[in-house]
Write an enzyme that holds these catalytic residues in place. Sequence first.
Site, PDB file in Angstrom:
ATOM      1  N   GLY A   1     -34.104  51.476 -68.653  1.00 30.62           N
ATOM      2  CA  GLY A   1     -34.955  51.418 -67.579  1.00 30.62           C
ATOM      3  C   GLY A   1     -36.221  50.662 -67.666  1.00 30.62           C
ATOM      4  O   GLY A   1     -36.419  49.680 -68.288  1.00 30.62           O
TER       5      GLY A   1
ATOM      6  N   CYS B   1     -37.525  46.383 -78.965  1.00 32.79           N
ATOM      7  CA  CYS B   1     -36.874  46.505 -77.492  1.00 32.79           C
ATOM      8  C   CYS B   1     -37.886  47.171 -76.629  1.00 32.79           C
ATOM      9  O   CYS B   1     -38.887  46.785 -76.194  1.00 32.79           O
ATOM     10  CB  CYS B   1     -35.393  47.085 -77.349  1.00 32.79           C
ATOM     11  SG  CYS B   1     -34.696  46.549 -76.033  1.00 32.79           S
ATOM     12  N   MET B   2     -37.498  48.344 -75.998  1.00 34.60           N
ATOM     13  CA  MET B   2     -38.584  49.013 -74.924  1.00 34.60           C
ATOM     14  C   MET B   2     -39.707  49.339 -75.837  1.00 34.60           C
ATOM     15  O   MET B   2     -40.736  49.310 -75.114  1.00 34.60           O
ATOM     16  CB  MET B   2     -37.861  50.530 -74.627  1.00 34.60           C
ATOM     17  CG  MET B   2     -38.735  51.607 -73.971  1.00 34.60           C
ATOM     18  SD  MET B   2     -39.262  51.052 -72.517  1.00 34.60           S
ATOM     19  CE  MET B   2     -37.820  51.433 -71.323  1.00 34.60           C
TER      20      MET B   2
ATOM     21  N   GLN C   1     -41.929  46.402 -75.481  1.00 37.95           N
ATOM     22  CA  GLN C   1     -42.602  46.364 -74.070  1.00 37.95           C
ATOM     23  C   GLN C   1     -43.578  47.389 -73.850  1.00 37.95           C
ATOM     24  O   GLN C   1     -44.728  47.037 -73.299  1.00 37.95           O
ATOM     25  CB  GLN C   1     -41.536  46.686 -73.099  1.00 37.95           C
ATOM     26  CG  GLN C   1     -40.222  45.577 -73.082  1.00 37.95           C
ATOM     27  CD  GLN C   1     -39.078  45.810 -72.345  1.00 37.95           C
ATOM     28  OE1 GLN C   1     -38.780  46.821 -72.109  1.00 37.95           O
ATOM     29  NE2 GLN C   1     -38.091  44.843 -72.382  1.00 37.95           N
TER      30      GLN C   1
ATOM     31  N   ASN D   1     -30.414  43.127 -75.937  1.00 39.65           N
ATOM     32  CA  ASN D   1     -29.973  44.412 -74.886  1.00 39.65           C
ATOM     33  C   ASN D   1     -31.195  44.736 -73.983  1.00 39.65           C
ATOM     34  O   ASN D   1     -31.840  45.616 -74.441  1.00 39.65           O
ATOM     35  CB  ASN D   1     -29.135  45.265 -75.491  1.00 39.65           C
ATOM     36  CG  ASN D   1     -28.975  46.426 -74.540  1.00 39.65           C
ATOM     37  OD1 ASN D   1     -28.868  46.056 -72.948  1.00 39.65           O
ATOM     38  ND2 ASN D   1     -28.982  47.747 -74.787  1.00 39.65           N
TER      39      ASN D   1
ATOM     40  N   PHE E   1     -35.860  43.740 -69.157  1.00 37.47           N
ATOM     41  CA  PHE E   1     -37.371  43.136 -68.916  1.00 37.47           C
ATOM     42  C   PHE E   1     -37.848  42.565 -69.956  1.00 37.47           C
ATOM     43  O   PHE E   1     -37.393  42.726 -71.005  1.00 37.47           O
ATOM     44  CB  PHE E   1     -38.136  44.788 -68.669  1.00 37.47           C
ATOM     45  CG  PHE E   1     -37.774  45.380 -67.319  1.00 37.47           C
ATOM     46  CD1 PHE E   1     -38.563  45.322 -66.175  1.00 37.47           C
ATOM     47  CD2 PHE E   1     -36.581  46.102 -67.577  1.00 37.47           C
ATOM     48  CE1 PHE E   1     -37.919  46.027 -65.266  1.00 37.47           C
ATOM     49  CE2 PHE E   1     -36.264  46.905 -66.282  1.00 37.47           C
ATOM     50  CZ  PHE E   1     -36.905  46.665 -65.157  1.00 37.47           C
TER      51      PHE E   1
ATOM     52  N   HIS F   1     -33.020  43.546 -81.616  1.00 34.85           N
ATOM     53  CA  HIS F   1     -32.664  44.550 -82.272  1.00 34.85           C
ATOM     54  C   HIS F   1     -32.306  44.294 -83.835  1.00 34.85           C
ATOM     55  O   HIS F   1     -31.568  43.660 -84.278  1.00 34.85           O
ATOM     56  CB  HIS F   1     -31.470  45.391 -81.859  1.00 34.85           C
ATOM     57  CG  HIS F   1     -31.642  46.185 -80.651  1.00 34.85           C
ATOM     58  ND1 HIS F   1     -31.923  47.534 -80.709  1.00 34.85           N
ATOM     59  CD2 HIS F   1     -31.815  45.610 -79.526  1.00 34.85           C
ATOM     60  CE1 HIS F   1     -31.950  47.902 -79.369  1.00 34.85           C
ATOM     61  NE2 HIS F   1     -31.883  46.801 -78.635  1.00 34.85           N
TER      62      HIS F   1
ATOM     63  N   GLU G   1     -31.675  45.812 -86.587  1.00 33.09           N
ATOM     64  CA  GLU G   1     -30.884  46.638 -86.975  1.00 33.09           C
ATOM     65  C   GLU G   1     -29.263  46.216 -86.980  1.00 33.09           C
ATOM     66  O   GLU G   1     -28.178  46.275 -87.605  1.00 33.09           O
ATOM     67  CB  GLU G   1     -30.895  48.268 -86.581  1.00 33.09           C
ATOM     68  CG  GLU G   1     -30.185  48.535 -85.318  1.00 33.09           C
ATOM     69  CD  GLU G   1     -30.753  48.148 -84.104  1.00 33.09           C
ATOM     70  OE1 GLU G   1     -30.055  48.098 -83.134  1.00 33.09           O
ATOM     71  OE2 GLU G   1     -31.857  47.444 -84.176  1.00 33.09           O
TER      72      GLU G   1
END
Length: 388
Positions: A246, A272-273, A276, A312, A315, A355, A357
Site C-alpha cells: 500500500g 522497503c515500506m 519509506q 518490489n 512508491f 530487499h 534478504e
Amino acid sequence: MPLSDAMPALLVLADGTAYRGWSFGATGTTIGEVVFNTGMTGYQEVLTDPSYRGQIVVFTYPELGNTGVNPEDEESARPQVRGAIARNICHKPSNWRSTQSLPDYLKQHHIPGIFGIDTRALTRKIRMYGAMNGGISTEILDEAELLEQVQAAPNMAGLNLVREVTTSTVYEWSDPTTAVWEFNPDGTVKNGESLTVVALDFGVKRNILRRLASYGCRVIVVPADTSPEEILKYNPDGIFLSNGPGDPSAVTEGITTAKALLESEKPIFGICMGHQILGHALGAETFKLKFGHRGLNQPAGLTQRVEITSQNHSFAIDPDSLPEAVVEISHLNLNDRTVAGLRHKSLPIFSVQYHPEASPGPHDADYLFAQFVHQMRTTKQATTAEVS
C-alpha cells in the site's frame, strides 16, 4: 490440461483494454492493481509476499508453475496477491521439492488467475501508461460489465493495506535460514551475547526474519500499531521496520511510532515500506512511481560499489523533501535515479528501498544485516561503558 478443457477467463484494465484467455487457480472475479514482475524465478515467494496485497501480478517470464509449490518457500501463511497473470501455465510440475501444482495451490486459496494472453504486450502497456486497476473473471465475460466494477474500485494511492497483513499478536521468531540454503554470513557477528530486535510488522517476509535470526538476533515481531512505549519495554538493542503493502503515507500509525522511536537513539533498520516509513518520520515525502520496481536485477549504488538487488515497490521517497541536515542518500536506483537508501548523519539509523534478504534474488546486499548487527553491538557497548 488441454485448452479444450480450460475455462474461459477475461481480463479488463481500467482504461477499457481487454484480454481473453483461460482460467487457472480459482474461478470467480477479482479486482486489484495490475503490476508486473520481471523475475525468472521465485514465483511462490512473489505470490506469498505481503507487499503484493491488493495487486494482480503479471509474470513476464513466459513459463509459470514448472517447479510447483512447497511449504518452505512461502513468505507468509498464504498467497497475498489478488490474482495472477501468465503466458503459459504448468499443471504437472517437476521438482524434488514440489508438493502441489501452482493451479491447485491458487485454487485452494481462492486466488483466480488467467493465462494464454500476450503478457509482453500487457507489460509494455503498463510500462507506457502506468500501473492501473484491472479485473479477472470467469463469471463476467462481458467487457463493459467487468469494466464497470474495475472502475469502481479504489486506487492504490491513499490505501493503508498494512492493517490487512500485520500480525494480530506478538510472537518471537528464532528460525534461521535453512542450512542447505545458507550463503555464509559473516560468522563474527554472531559472537557474544544475543541481540534483541523488535520488528515492527507492516507485512514482513519470513526470509527477512530468517536472516536476522541467522545473524544471531532474538527477533520479537509486533503489530504495526504497537506504541513506541510498548516497543521500548522489550529493551531492544535495535528496531527493524519491515516491508509491507500500500501507500506508506497512509500508514500514519507506523509513521508516528517511527518518529517517536527516533528519539530513543537506538539503531533502526528499515526495508522497503520500512524505508519509506522512516523517510516520513524524518520529514520526507513519498510519491507513487509510474509502474514501480518489481524484479531481481535492479542496480543500486552511489559510489563505485554497485549492488544488484531484488525490489518490489510502487512508491519512492522524494529526494527534494529530505532534510539534508539530518539524513543523506546512501543508495540510488541506477535505472531511474530514485532514492534506494538513506543514512542518518549522526545516529545509527539506515534503510534501503530494496530487499537484502533477496528471496528470490542476488545476495549482494546481505551485508546490511551484518551492518545492523555491528551498529547494535557498538551502541550497546557504548551505553554499557557510560553506565559503568
